[in-house]
Write a protein that holds these residues in place. Structure first.
Motif, mmCIF file in Angstrom:
data_model
loop_
_atom_site.group_PDB
_atom_site.id
_atom_site.type_symbol
_atom_site.label_atom_id
_atom_site.label_comp_id
_atom_site.label_asym_id
_atom_site.label_seq_id
_atom_site.Cartn_x
_atom_site.Cartn_y
_atom_site.Cartn_z
ATOM 1 N N THR A 129 -43.594 -62.228 -20.487
ATOM 2 C CA THR A 129 -43.702 -61.115 -21.430
ATOM 3 C C THR A 129 -43.834 -59.819 -20.631
ATOM 4 O OG1 THR A 129 -44.744 -62.484 -23.123
ATOM 5 C CG2 THR A 129 -45.087 -60.107 -23.277
ATOM 6 N N LEU A 130 -43.046 -58.834 -21.028
ATOM 7 C CA LEU A 130 -43.037 -57.551 -20.331
ATOM 8 C C LEU A 130 -43.290 -56.422 -21.320
ATOM 9 C CD1 LEU A 130 -42.392 -55.801 -17.784
ATOM 10 C CD2 LEU A 130 -39.995 -55.849 -18.545
ATOM 11 N N ILE A 131 -44.123 -55.490 -20.922
ATOM 12 C CA ILE A 131 -44.301 -54.254 -21.681
ATOM 13 C C ILE A 131 -43.825 -53.118 -20.796
ATOM 14 C CG2 ILE A 131 -45.983 -52.660 -22.679
ATOM 15 C CD1 ILE A 131 -47.527 -55.090 -23.646
ATOM 16 N N VAL A 132 -42.878 -52.340 -21.312
ATOM 17 C CA VAL A 132 -42.331 -51.198 -20.593
ATOM 18 C C VAL A 132 -42.781 -49.937 -21.329
ATOM 19 C CG1 VAL A 132 -40.259 -50.047 -19.749
ATOM 20 C CG2 VAL A 132 -40.316 -52.548 -19.863
ATOM 21 N N ASP A 162 -36.153 -55.641 -14.125
ATOM 22 C CA ASP A 162 -37.454 -56.025 -14.673
ATOM 23 C C ASP A 162 -37.316 -56.968 -15.869
ATOM 24 O OD1 ASP A 162 -38.985 -54.417 -12.895
ATOM 25 O OD2 ASP A 162 -38.538 -52.657 -14.123
ATOM 26 N N LEU A 163 -36.159 -56.966 -16.519
ATOM 27 C CA LEU A 163 -35.940 -57.796 -17.706
ATOM 28 C C LEU A 163 -35.591 -59.240 -17.359
ATOM 29 C CD1 LEU A 163 -33.842 -55.332 -19.903
ATOM 30 C CD2 LEU A 163 -36.319 -55.646 -19.844
ATOM 31 N N LEU A 187 -30.768 -53.958 -22.038
ATOM 32 C CA LEU A 187 -30.514 -55.348 -22.421
ATOM 33 C C LEU A 187 -29.056 -55.718 -22.153
ATOM 34 C CD1 LEU A 187 -32.512 -55.373 -25.764
ATOM 35 C CD2 LEU A 187 -33.194 -56.462 -23.615
ATOM 36 N N HIS A 188 -28.147 -54.796 -22.444
ATOM 37 C CA HIS A 188 -26.722 -55.030 -22.170
ATOM 38 C C HIS A 188 -26.478 -55.197 -20.669
ATOM 39 C CE1 HIS A 188 -22.397 -54.803 -22.429
ATOM 40 N NE2 HIS A 188 -22.431 -53.849 -21.516
ATOM 41 N N PRO A 212 -30.610 -61.723 -21.979
ATOM 42 C CA PRO A 212 -31.633 -60.683 -22.148
ATOM 43 C C PRO A 212 -32.777 -61.217 -23.004
ATOM 44 C CG PRO A 212 -29.721 -60.183 -23.495
ATOM 45 C CD PRO A 212 -29.374 -61.405 -22.695
ATOM 46 N N PRO A 213 -33.972 -60.693 -22.793
ATOM 47 C CA PRO A 213 -35.117 -61.142 -23.593
ATOM 48 C C PRO A 213 -35.045 -60.612 -25.018
ATOM 49 C CG PRO A 213 -35.744 -59.332 -22.162
ATOM 50 C CD PRO A 213 -34.339 -59.678 -21.803
ATOM 51 N N ARG A 214 -35.796 -61.241 -25.913
ATOM 52 C CA ARG A 214 -35.989 -60.664 -27.247
ATOM 53 C C ARG A 214 -36.743 -59.367 -27.027
ATOM 54 N NH1 ARG A 214 -39.719 -64.372 -29.767
ATOM 55 N NH2 ARG A 214 -40.200 -64.860 -27.618
#
Length: 172
Positions: free
Chosen positions: A19-22, A72-73, A117-118, A128-130
């Motif tokens: 899980t990532l928070i940007v 990072d994704l 994401l693309h 790509p992540p949700r």
């Protein structure tokens, strides 16, 4: 671990949270500080709560999204982008984000969450992540301006929503 070593990995490093928070924004520009302020609050909360929540979570804070953030994704299951918005009707808005080639031209200095994401899918050849975008309505973005009262209220409103997004089973 050096940045170049991350590029060479075929799989996620063992400490790579899914899980990532940007958090995006400039702390020197009033309400634009919303993303970094929430990232800082979340980091402090995680430190206080202990490592049980931190093990699967990574937080990135930057003044703007850049193509490099596509790295990072990688290997993430989900990502939350947090940013201030100058024009929106509600103080706090959640939107689901999908990969998008369209939008403003991608440059080395800025791109949208959908474009990141693309890039993850198209350029890095990875699923790509949700993704979600949490935007907070801002009023003042001038250099040196303080965070407005309205933004502080939006930050307070968003806080429990972020905790619920991180761990819905704990904060239902």
């Amino acid at each position: 671990m050096s940045p170049s070593s991350l590029i060479a990995f075929d799989e996620a490093p063992c400490d790579w949270g899914t899980t990532l928070i940007v958090a995006v924004g400039n702390p020197s520009r009033g309400d634009d500080a919303a993303g970094p302020l929430l990232a800082e609050r979340l980091s402090e909360w995680l430190d206080k709560e202990g490592c049980i929540h931190r093990m699967d979570l990574a937080i990135v804070s930057d003044q703007q999204l850049m193509v490099e953030h596509a790295y990072d994704l990688r290997w993430r299951d989900r990502v939350l982008f947090i940013d201030a918005a100058a024009r929106q009707s509600e103080p706090v808005v959640w939107r689901r984000i999908r990969a998008a080639r369209s939008g403003p031209a991608i440059s080395s200095h800025q791109c949208t969450p959908g474009q990141l994401l693309h890039l993850c899918a198209d350029t890095l050849q990875m699923r790509p992540p949700r993704a979600w975008l949490l935007s907070l309505r801002g009023e003042s973005f001038e250099l040196g301006a303080p965070v407005s009262d309205a933004m502080q209220q939006a930050l307070d409103q968003a806080w429990p929503e972020i905790l619920h997004w991180m761990a819905p089973q704990l904060y239902a």
